[in-house]
Motif scaffolding. Sequence first.
Motif, PDB file in Angstrom:
ATOM      1  N   ILE A 151       3.032  -6.726  -9.613  1.00  0.00           N
ATOM      2  CA  ILE A 151       2.991  -5.439  -8.901  1.00  0.00           C
ATOM      3  C   ILE A 151       1.779  -4.642  -9.368  1.00  0.00           C
ATOM      4  O   ILE A 151       1.622  -4.368 -10.559  1.00  0.00           O
ATOM      5  N   SER A 152       0.934  -4.277  -8.415  1.00  0.00           N
ATOM      6  CA  SER A 152      -0.264  -3.505  -8.759  1.00  0.00           C
ATOM      7  C   SER A 152      -0.127  -2.063  -8.253  1.00  0.00           C
ATOM      8  O   SER A 152       0.030  -1.829  -7.064  1.00  0.00           O
TER       9      SER A 152
ATOM     10  N   SER B  41       2.910  -7.583  -4.966  1.00  0.00           N
ATOM     11  CA  SER B  41       2.712  -6.480  -4.037  1.00  0.00           C
ATOM     12  C   SER B  41       2.222  -5.279  -4.833  1.00  0.00           C
ATOM     13  O   SER B  41       1.737  -5.437  -5.958  1.00  0.00           O
ATOM     14  N   GLY B  42       2.335  -4.114  -4.251  1.00  0.00           N
ATOM     15  CA  GLY B  42       1.849  -2.947  -4.976  1.00  0.00           C
ATOM     16  C   GLY B  42       1.513  -1.825  -4.011  1.00  0.00           C
ATOM     17  O   GLY B  42       1.684  -1.954  -2.803  1.00  0.00           O
TER      18      GLY B  42
ATOM     19  N   ALA C 288      -3.686  -3.551 -15.246  1.00  0.00           N
ATOM     20  CA  ALA C 288      -4.416  -2.295 -15.428  1.00  0.00           C
ATOM     21  C   ALA C 288      -5.608  -2.453 -14.497  1.00  0.00           C
ATOM     22  O   ALA C 288      -6.571  -3.139 -14.815  1.00  0.00           O
ATOM     23  N   SER C 289      -5.502  -1.906 -13.290  1.00  0.00           N
ATOM     24  CA  SER C 289      -6.434  -2.270 -12.221  1.00  0.00           C
ATOM     25  C   SER C 289      -7.827  -1.694 -12.442  1.00  0.00           C
ATOM     26  O   SER C 289      -8.005  -0.731 -13.183  1.00  0.00           O
ATOM     27  N   THR C 290      -8.772  -2.311 -11.754  1.00  0.00           N
ATOM     28  CA  THR C 290     -10.142  -1.819 -11.799  1.00  0.00           C
ATOM     29  C   THR C 290     -10.203  -0.388 -11.267  1.00  0.00           C
ATOM     30  O   THR C 290     -10.975   0.430 -11.767  1.00  0.00           O
ATOM     31  N   ALA C 291      -9.367  -0.080 -10.265  1.00  0.00           N
ATOM     32  CA  ALA C 291      -9.381   1.284  -9.708  1.00  0.00           C
ATOM     33  C   ALA C 291      -8.943   2.300 -10.758  1.00  0.00           C
ATOM     34  O   ALA C 291      -9.518   3.386 -10.858  1.00  0.00           O
TER      35      ALA C 291
ATOM     36  N   GLU D 223       0.833  -1.219   0.000  1.00  0.00           N
ATOM     37  CA  GLU D 223       0.000   0.000   0.000  1.00  0.00           C
ATOM     38  C   GLU D 223       0.860   1.259   0.000  1.00  0.00           C
ATOM     39  O   GLU D 223       0.688   2.119  -0.850  1.00  0.00           O
ATOM     40  N   THR D 224       1.769   1.369   0.983  1.00  0.00           N
ATOM     41  CA  THR D 224       2.821   2.394   0.930  1.00  0.00           C
ATOM     42  C   THR D 224       4.039   1.814   1.631  1.00  0.00           C
ATOM     43  O   THR D 224       3.897   1.130   2.656  1.00  0.00           O
ATOM     44  N   SER D 225       5.215   2.069   1.077  1.00  0.00           N
ATOM     45  CA  SER D 225       6.433   1.546   1.703  1.00  0.00           C
ATOM     46  C   SER D 225       6.989   2.540   2.726  1.00  0.00           C
ATOM     47  O   SER D 225       8.073   2.323   3.268  1.00  0.00           O
ATOM     48  N   ASP D 226       6.241   3.605   2.988  1.00  0.00           N
ATOM     49  CA  ASP D 226       6.653   4.622   3.956  1.00  0.00           C
ATOM     50  C   ASP D 226       6.114   4.190   5.333  1.00  0.00           C
ATOM     51  O   ASP D 226       4.902   4.258   5.575  1.00  0.00           O
ATOM     52  N   PRO D 227       6.997   3.712   6.235  1.00  0.00           N
ATOM     53  CA  PRO D 227       6.504   3.133   7.491  1.00  0.00           C
ATOM     54  C   PRO D 227       5.642   4.092   8.307  1.00  0.00           C
ATOM     55  O   PRO D 227       4.663   3.658   8.930  1.00  0.00           O
ATOM     56  N   ALA D 228       5.974   5.399   8.306  1.00  0.00           N
ATOM     57  CA  ALA D 228       5.191   6.351   9.117  1.00  0.00           C
ATOM     58  C   ALA D 228       3.794   6.518   8.531  1.00  0.00           C
ATOM     59  O   ALA D 228       2.786   6.492   9.263  1.00  0.00           O
TER      60      ALA D 228
END
Length: 362
Positions: free
Chosen positions: A230-231, A201-202, A272-275, A166-171
């Motif tokens: 990777i999404s 992942s993604g 090419a995601s549904t989102a 979702e995000t690789s930024d831990p904070a």
Amino acid sequence: MAFSRTQTVLERVFAADVPDRADIEYVLRLEDDRQVQVLFEFADRVRREYVGDGVLLRGIIEFSNFCRNTCAYCGLRAANHRLSRYRLTSEEIVAVAENIRLAGVKTIVLQSGEEDNLDADGLARIIEEIKSQLDVAVTLSVGERDREEYAMWKEAGADRYLLKIETSDPALYAELHPGMSFTNRIRCLGDLAELGYQTGSGNLIGLPGQSVESLIDDIVFFKKGDFDMISVSPFIPHAATPLAGVRAGDLQTTLKMIALTRIVSRNAHIPASTAVGSLSGGDARGRALAVGANVVMPNFTPMAFKPLYEIYPGKAGNDKMPDESMVHIERMVAALGRRIDLDKGHSLKSRSVLAPTMIRSQ
Ligand code: 5AD
């Protein structure tokens, strides 16, 4: 000339073992349309060379919307008491899997919220039944679980697992995922790769508080993780979450991130995601396919339940029967001069024992 500088930077990003952060930043900040086009064309060439022109299909079954988590962005969060919850029976799940196979699609994605009372043995039996009856690959996407459960499902025949960082930024991760732990997410990704899953992942693009630095981190994370899939998809605000009313992720940044992901990962499978398809009114999935994506995931969840799997509002295709979606996808792919590939579409990565270590050392 700025034109050729972009080309030079992209060549460096492509060739690097770990891409230079300043190079990724340069690409993310490109504004001139012609230079952005240089990026998109570069990514499209990498896609053609490393994964070819085929567009792989993955048929998705959203078999339960029960969830124990309270992710700030997701409509399935446990705190959304207005949502009626459902869970398909084993028989229903297998019947939908048969429909997917009848449509010619040879990957079945079993996705659910992160259930508190997930019947792990029951899921293993469903996987066994699908794998023994149908000639398909099975992908699971049921969240963070124990290594023992992952091992049991692998034993039962599951081939792949999707767990976005979702995000690789831990904070930022901590802010958006109350009660969850970044460390456990990484543990899960490491376990999955070690157990032999083709691991996906993604991330989400446009999360409030997500900086350009965080996006650079995500690209480096994808490169180091050497993921099979990777999404990259936009955040879309949901009214029944704390992020109601926040702006959605923007299409251009999402497309740039898809392009960069293709360039650094080379042969990962990228949907090419549904989102992406749900953004900006029209169907933007074709644009994602043109800048690096090579997978589309038609949704086969029974019509009665589709509206209840509302991770974000306005999910593209919710009003369409699966066969209508398939026709729509075929047209979109043909319009791009590409073709549907009905292969199982296994990972193109040659598995390296290093991958889990790389993931854990993030
Ligand atoms: N917008 C876009 N994607 C979302 N997801 C969850 N909530 C949203 C949202 N509001 C995505 C997450 C998760 C996947 C199953 O759905 O990335 O991994």
